[in-house]
Scaffold this motif. Structure first.
Motif, short mmCIF file in Angstrom:
data_model
loop_
_atom_site.label_atom_id
_atom_site.label_comp_id
_atom_site.label_asym_id
_atom_site.label_seq_id
_atom_site.Cartn_x
_atom_site.Cartn_y
_atom_site.Cartn_z
N SER A 137 3.12 -4.63 3.14
CA SER A 137 2.56 -5.41 4.26
C SER A 137 3.20 -4.99 5.57
O SER A 137 2.51 -4.88 6.60
N ALA A 138 4.51 -4.76 5.53
CA ALA A 138 5.18 -4.35 6.78
C ALA A 138 4.59 -3.04 7.29
O ALA A 138 4.36 -2.87 8.49
N LEU A 139 4.30 -2.13 6.37
CA LEU A 139 3.74 -0.83 6.78
C LEU A 139 2.30 -0.96 7.27
O LEU A 139 1.83 -0.11 8.02
N ALA A 140 1.63 -2.00 6.81
CA ALA A 140 0.25 -2.19 7.30
C ALA A 140 0.29 -2.64 8.75
O ALA A 140 -0.62 -2.38 9.53
N GLU A 141 1.39 -3.30 9.12
CA GLU A 141 1.48 -3.84 10.48
C GLU A 141 2.27 -2.96 11.44
O GLU A 141 2.05 -3.01 12.64
N SER A 142 3.20 -2.20 10.92
CA SER A 142 4.07 -1.42 11.81
C SER A 142 4.03 0.05 11.41
O SER A 142 4.03 0.37 10.22
N PRO A 143 4.06 0.94 12.39
CA PRO A 143 3.99 2.36 12.06
C PRO A 143 5.28 2.91 11.44
O PRO A 143 5.27 3.95 10.81
N HIS A 144 6.36 2.18 11.64
CA HIS A 144 7.65 2.69 11.15
C HIS A 144 8.46 1.54 10.55
O HIS A 144 8.80 0.59 11.24
N VAL A 145 8.73 1.65 9.26
CA VAL A 145 9.54 0.64 8.57
C VAL A 145 10.77 1.34 8.02
O VAL A 145 10.66 2.44 7.46
N THR A 146 11.94 0.72 8.19
CA THR A 146 13.16 1.29 7.60
C THR A 146 13.71 0.35 6.53
O THR A 146 13.91 -0.84 6.79
N LEU A 147 13.94 0.90 5.35
CA LEU A 147 14.60 0.14 4.28
C LEU A 147 16.09 0.31 4.47
O LEU A 147 16.60 1.44 4.40
N VAL A 148 16.77 -0.80 4.76
CA VAL A 148 18.20 -0.72 5.06
C VAL A 148 18.98 -1.49 3.99
O VAL A 148 18.53 -2.54 3.52
N GLY A 149 20.14 -0.97 3.61
CA GLY A 149 20.96 -1.70 2.66
C GLY A 149 22.14 -0.87 2.22
O GLY A 149 22.26 0.32 2.56
N ALA A 150 23.01 -1.51 1.44
CA ALA A 150 24.25 -0.86 1.00
C ALA A 150 23.95 0.37 0.14
O ALA A 150 22.85 0.50 -0.40
N GLY A 151 24.95 1.23 0.01
CA GLY A 151 24.81 2.42 -0.83
C GLY A 151 24.48 2.03 -2.26
O GLY A 151 25.10 1.13 -2.82
N GLY A 152 23.49 2.68 -2.84
CA GLY A 152 23.15 2.45 -4.24
C GLY A 152 22.40 1.16 -4.51
O GLY A 152 22.23 0.77 -5.67
N ILE A 153 21.92 0.51 -3.47
CA ILE A 153 21.24 -0.77 -3.67
C ILE A 153 19.79 -0.56 -4.12
O ILE A 153 19.12 -1.49 -4.57
N GLY A 154 19.31 0.67 -3.98
CA GLY A 154 17.95 0.98 -4.47
C GLY A 154 16.93 1.23 -3.38
O GLY A 154 15.73 1.10 -3.61
N LYS A 155 17.38 1.64 -2.20
CA LYS A 155 16.46 1.89 -1.07
C LYS A 155 15.51 3.04 -1.40
O LYS A 155 14.30 2.94 -1.19
N SER A 156 16.07 4.14 -1.91
CA SER A 156 15.23 5.32 -2.16
C SER A 156 14.20 5.03 -3.25
O SER A 156 13.03 5.40 -3.11
N GLN A 157 14.64 4.37 -4.32
CA GLN A 157 13.70 4.07 -5.42
C GLN A 157 12.58 3.17 -4.94
O GLN A 157 11.42 3.35 -5.29
N LEU A 158 12.94 2.20 -4.11
CA LEU A 158 11.92 1.28 -3.59
C LEU A 158 10.95 2.05 -2.68
O LEU A 158 9.72 1.89 -2.79
N GLY A 159 11.51 2.90 -1.83
CA GLY A 159 10.66 3.68 -0.92
C GLY A 159 9.69 4.57 -1.68
O GLY A 159 8.51 4.66 -1.35
N LEU A 160 10.20 5.21 -2.73
CA LEU A 160 9.33 6.10 -3.52
C LEU A 160 8.20 5.33 -4.19
O LEU A 160 7.06 5.77 -4.22
N GLU A 161 8.54 4.16 -4.71
CA GLU A 161 7.52 3.37 -5.41
C GLU A 161 6.46 2.86 -4.43
O GLU A 161 5.27 2.83 -4.75
N VAL A 162 6.90 2.48 -3.23
CA VAL A 162 5.94 2.06 -2.21
C VAL A 162 5.00 3.23 -1.91
O VAL A 162 3.77 3.07 -1.86
N ALA A 163 5.57 4.42 -1.76
CA ALA A 163 4.76 5.60 -1.43
C ALA A 163 3.74 5.89 -2.54
O ALA A 163 2.58 6.20 -2.27
N ARG A 164 4.19 5.77 -3.79
CA ARG A 164 3.25 6.02 -4.90
C ARG A 164 2.10 5.03 -4.83
O ARG A 164 0.94 5.39 -5.00
#
Ligand SMILES: Nc1ncnc2c1ncn2[C@@H]1O[C@H](COP(=O)(O)OP(=O)(O)OP(=O)(O)O)[C@@H](O)[C@H]1O
Ligand SMILES: [Mg+2]
Length: 497
Positions: A139-166
């Motif tokens: 939903s955030a990406l539907a509203e904003s052209p740029h969304v950043t997933l922020v969080g501690a190291g190893g919290i799962g930002k990359s995995q979440l980003g990849l799944e959103v992209a899929r």
């Protein structure tokens, strides 16, 4: 869409676009272009072109030359995208995007013209416990052209980003995953992005404007993963790209916000952990437990989460703060240590949680490496404050941090600045408690900071200051568990802002 110089070509609509505006192109000219695109940069003979474009008619070669000339004009006369090979034929000279399209065709996609291009790796292991986050980020990406997933190291930002992209791939013509963690020098960020977008099309030096030009108005999703170590460059490129193409979406991941004007921040929360006295079923329902159990199974197939071990697994997940990387490293130790021994050794977690996947990046090979990676980006003032506030075991307020950590070279203002920096770099959790902001360190971050405090020789002094503060001003009585999850507050606030 396929990009040739400044022009976008839609094979589906048989249309050319310049900066989003359709161009007038004749049917034969488009047919010729289509044959050249299909050849993906290879030479096409005049005879083949004549046969393909005028299959039932014999025409003069001059007809072909007229249409080629009109195509050259449409594509911009400044650069010869359609090259004449005297006596032999023609070829298209900006093959990057076209080669991708050709590869997609030969992969046997059902409908190659409408199948989006994507280099997002397949997800072989399921993403655990992120259903709500997936919806919120989409939903955030539907509203904003740029969304950043922020969080501690190893919290799962990359995995979440990849799944959103899929999940979003069908909505775009092109989805590009770019992992910036392998970029060694910040100055190489732009060329690394251009390289991986495979659309720069030019052989010269890459500039932001040549990249913008190459992307044009493509309907594209870019996942810019692991931005924190090239944050300045990543921020500037993101801002320029989204401002130049209304059809572009960028999903960045970083341990720290990029701080650009169109950025929307999504704080990635840890996985859910059980409360201290939770029952067997409630423990098993938590996503952190689910993840730990499934990873432990992969390492030790005979592993069972039965009555007794379930409580211990709950303890492990809680003490590792629901951090996926830490859970993964702990699960890898189950086969060798067993659950009870693992719990007993959590106090020496940095010595025990060291067996990361061989294929994982170095910063994810051990728990300590994950924290070292974040620690290197702190300024000296933030490093001092991080270790000094490690004396707080639980939630504290800014005034308490100032009281304890302001000492010697640091004044209260410096501590305040440093606290803001630590929050933004995902090393300090935060959340409102009434009208006041409350902070706490994850247990793993605290253990790391306590080690640093001991090494600095300030342990005794800081614990004395902390004790004095508690005696004279009173401790913050709120338990961390009673404070709403900081990320929940923040994301909700952003959502309804
Ligand atoms: N929801 C999840 N379900 C299953 N595994 C997960 C989940 N989230 C993360 N992981 C696993 O945890 C590890 C760390 O995840 P990831 O690389 O996404 O973290 P990160 O926040 O991007 O870390 P870094 O800050 O180092 O880039 C990975 O091995 C990943 O497979
Ligand atoms: Mg990452």
């Amino acid at each position: 869409m396929i990009r040739i110089g400044p022009v976008d070509v839609s094979l589906e609509q048989r249309q050319l676009y310049l900066k989003g505006q359709p161009l007038r192109v004749g049917t034969r000219a488009f047919d010729i272009l289509e044959v050249l695109i299909e050849a993906a940069g290879k030479l096409v003979s005049k005879d083949e072109l004549l046969e393909r474009v005028w299959p039932d008619t014999i025409v003069e070669e001059s007809n072909l030359q007229v249409h080629i000339a009109s195509l050259r004009k449409l594509l911009g006369n400044g650069r010869d995208f359609i090259k004449t090979i005297p006596g032999r034929g023609y070829l298209l000279t900006c093959p990057d995007d076209i080669e991708h399209r050709a590869a997609a065709r030969s992969d046997g996609a059902a409908n190659p013209d409408s199948a989006p291009l994507s280099n997002v790796p397949l997800g072989h292991t399921p993403l655990i416990g992120r259903e709500k986050a997936l919806d919120e980020v989409k939903s955030a990406l539907a509203e904003s052209p740029h969304v950043t997933l922020v969080g501690a190291g190893g919290i799962g930002k990359s995995q979440l980003g990849l799944e959103v992209a899929r999940g979003l791939t069908p909505l775009f013509n092109d989805v590009r995953y770019i992992n910036l963690s392998t970029v060694e020098r910040p100055e190489s960020t732009l060329s690394a992005i251009a390289d991986r977008l495979a659309c720069a099309g030019s052989t010269g030096v890459v500039t932001a404007s040549s990249l913008i030009h190459a992307i044009g108005c493509r309907k594209m999703l870019i996942v810019l993963d692991n931005c924190e170590h090239v944050i300045q460059q990543a921020a500037s490129i993101c801002e320029q790209l989204v401002e130049s193409n209304p059809n572009l979406r960028i999903l960045a991941t970083s341990r720290e916000p990029l701080r650009t004007c169109l950025e929307r921040i999504y704080w990635v929360a840890p996985l859910e952990v059980p409360a201290e006295h939770a029952g067997h079923d409630d423990i098993l329902r938590c996503s952190a437990v689910d993840m730990f159990v499934s990873r432990a199974h992969a390492h030790a197939p005979s592993f069972l989460a039965d009555g007794e071990s379930t409580t211990l697994i709950g303890t492990i997940c809680r003490r590792l703060d629901g951090l996926p990387l830490a859970l993964e490293l702990a699960a890898a130790r189950v086969a060798a240590l067993g659950i009870s021994e693992l719990v007993a050794r959590l106090d020496q977690r940095f010595g025990v949680l060291t067996g990361g996947l061989r294929t994982a990046p170095p910063r994810q090979q051990t728990l300590k490496a994950a924290l070292d990676w974040s620690h290197q980006f702190l300024c000296e003032r933030e490093r001092i404050v991080l270790r000094r506030i490690s004396v707080f075991d639980g939630a504290f307020q800014l005034s308490a941090a100032c009281e304890v950590a302001a000492y010697d070279e640091l004044r209260a203002d410096d501590v305040t600045e440093a606290i803001a920096g630590l929050v933004s770099k995902s090393l300090l959790m935060f959340g409102p408690n009434g009208s006041l902001m409350t902070y706490h360190l994850l247990e793993t971050t605290r253990a790391y900071a306590l080690q640093m405090l001991a090494e600095s020789g300030e342990s005794d002094l800081m614990f004395c200051k902390h004790e004095y503060f508690q005696r004279t001003r009173g401790a913050v009585t709120d338990d961390v568990d009673t404070i709403a999850t900081p990320h929940e507050h923040t994301n909700l606030a952003l959502q309804y802002a």
